[in-house]
Motif scaffolding. Sequence first.
Motif, short mmCIF file in Angstrom:
data_model
loop_
_atom_site.label_atom_id
_atom_site.label_comp_id
_atom_site.label_asym_id
_atom_site.label_seq_id
_atom_site.Cartn_x
_atom_site.Cartn_y
_atom_site.Cartn_z
N THR A 119 0.84 -1.20 0.00
CA THR A 119 0.00 0.00 0.00
C THR A 119 0.87 1.25 0.00
OG1 THR A 119 -1.70 -1.23 1.21
CG2 THR A 119 -1.92 1.16 1.16
N THR A 120 1.98 1.21 0.73
CA THR A 120 2.92 2.34 0.75
C THR A 120 3.51 2.58 -0.63
OG1 THR A 120 3.43 1.96 3.08
CG2 THR A 120 5.04 3.23 1.81
N LYS A 121 3.82 1.51 -1.34
CA LYS A 121 4.34 1.66 -2.71
C LYS A 121 3.30 2.34 -3.60
CE LYS A 121 5.65 -2.46 -3.93
NZ LYS A 121 6.29 -3.70 -4.43
N GLN A 122 2.04 2.00 -3.38
CA GLN A 122 0.96 2.62 -4.14
C GLN A 122 0.90 4.13 -3.85
OE1 GLN A 122 -2.75 0.60 -3.44
NE2 GLN A 122 -3.92 1.95 -4.77
N ILE A 123 1.02 4.50 -2.58
CA ILE A 123 1.03 5.91 -2.20
C ILE A 123 2.21 6.62 -2.84
CG2 ILE A 123 1.29 7.53 -0.27
CD1 ILE A 123 -0.15 5.39 1.48
N ASP A 124 3.38 6.00 -2.77
CA ASP A 124 4.60 6.58 -3.34
C ASP A 124 4.41 6.87 -4.83
OD1 ASP A 124 7.61 7.06 -2.59
OD2 ASP A 124 7.64 6.03 -4.55
N LYS A 125 3.81 5.93 -5.52
CA LYS A 125 3.58 6.09 -6.96
C LYS A 125 2.56 7.20 -7.23
CE LYS A 125 2.24 3.50 -11.07
NZ LYS A 125 1.80 2.20 -11.58
N LEU A 126 1.45 7.20 -6.50
CA LEU A 126 0.41 8.21 -6.69
C LEU A 126 0.92 9.63 -6.44
CD1 LEU A 126 -2.70 6.54 -5.02
CD2 LEU A 126 -2.48 7.20 -7.42
N GLU A 127 1.74 9.77 -5.41
CA GLU A 127 2.24 11.10 -5.05
C GLU A 127 3.57 11.45 -5.72
OE1 GLU A 127 1.99 11.58 -0.74
OE2 GLU A 127 0.01 12.43 -1.17
N LYS A 128 4.03 10.52 -6.58
CA LYS A 128 5.29 10.74 -7.30
C LYS A 128 6.42 11.13 -6.34
CE LYS A 128 2.98 12.14 -11.58
NZ LYS A 128 1.62 11.86 -11.26
N ASN A 130 9.05 9.25 -5.62
CA ASN A 130 10.34 8.67 -6.04
C ASN A 130 11.02 7.86 -4.94
OD1 ASN A 130 10.15 9.82 -8.64
ND2 ASN A 130 10.86 11.78 -7.82
N GLY A 131 10.24 7.11 -4.19
CA GLY A 131 10.79 6.23 -3.17
C GLY A 131 10.87 6.82 -1.78
N SER A 132 10.63 8.11 -1.64
CA SER A 132 10.76 8.71 -0.30
C SER A 132 9.67 8.21 0.66
CB SER A 132 10.76 10.24 -0.37
OG SER A 132 9.53 10.72 -0.85
N GLU A 133 8.50 7.90 0.14
CA GLU A 133 7.43 7.34 0.99
C GLU A 133 7.84 5.96 1.50
OE1 GLU A 133 3.73 7.75 2.83
OE2 GLU A 133 4.59 9.21 1.45
N ILE A 134 8.48 5.19 0.63
CA ILE A 134 8.94 3.85 1.00
C ILE A 134 10.05 3.94 2.03
CG2 ILE A 134 10.06 1.76 0.10
CD1 ILE A 134 8.55 2.42 -2.59
N LEU A 135 10.94 4.91 1.87
CA LEU A 135 12.02 5.11 2.84
C LEU A 135 11.44 5.48 4.21
CD1 LEU A 135 15.03 5.32 3.52
CD2 LEU A 135 14.95 7.69 2.71
N GLN A 136 10.47 6.38 4.24
CA GLN A 136 9.84 6.76 5.51
C GLN A 136 9.16 5.55 6.15
OE1 GLN A 136 7.24 10.00 4.53
NE2 GLN A 136 8.86 11.54 4.65
N PHE A 137 8.54 4.72 5.34
CA PHE A 137 7.89 3.51 5.84
C PHE A 137 8.93 2.60 6.49
CE2 PHE A 137 6.71 -0.96 5.10
CZ PHE A 137 5.48 -1.01 5.74
N ALA A 138 10.05 2.39 5.82
CA ALA A 138 11.10 1.53 6.35
C ALA A 138 11.66 2.10 7.66
CB ALA A 138 12.22 1.37 5.32
N GLN A 139 11.80 3.41 7.72
CA GLN A 139 12.31 4.04 8.93
C GLN A 139 11.35 3.88 10.10
OE1 GLN A 139 13.05 7.96 7.32
NE2 GLN A 139 15.22 7.52 6.96
N ARG A 140 10.05 3.92 9.81
CA ARG A 140 9.05 3.71 10.86
C ARG A 140 9.14 2.30 11.44
NH1 ARG A 140 3.16 5.09 8.99
NH2 ARG A 140 4.08 4.50 7.03
N LEU A 141 9.46 1.34 10.58
CA LEU A 141 9.51 -0.05 11.03
C LEU A 141 10.83 -0.40 11.71
CD1 LEU A 141 7.80 -2.02 8.14
CD2 LEU A 141 6.82 -1.22 10.27
#
Length: 142
Positions: A119-128, A130-141
Amino acid sequence: AQEQLQHRLYEKAIETYSRARTVSKNTILFADEVGLLYLSLQEYEKAANEYIRMLKQKPDNLSFVQARLNSVASRPEALKAFSAVLSSAVHSAPENVPLLRLLVWIQLQSNQPLAAFETTKQIDKLEKRNGSEILQFAQRLA
């Protein structure tokens, strides 16, 4: 409605709030109050619908909605109901980022990190992002 709440007449209070909503033609009026009542009655799907309705109209309320749902996040039956209702809402509105963010939160609360990652990858793609949403997700975990 307040009088009904004092006497724990939750269903009657919901009816009163619903009538007020109908009369005012404001679909999110009393959504929080009704959502809380449904949470108290353990009618989690109905509560989820109230908070999704609120979030669709006021996307900035994501943190508020998460705080409300946090009170039942330890109950598997609540998480299951929220996940089902939210998945349906996301299916109907796949580009609604606040709903997707709430879904990520529910997935994490439900111990579904892979689903939350997708779902985070989907958000990252929708908001363009470029992977920063995925990085924030990984940092949260981490």
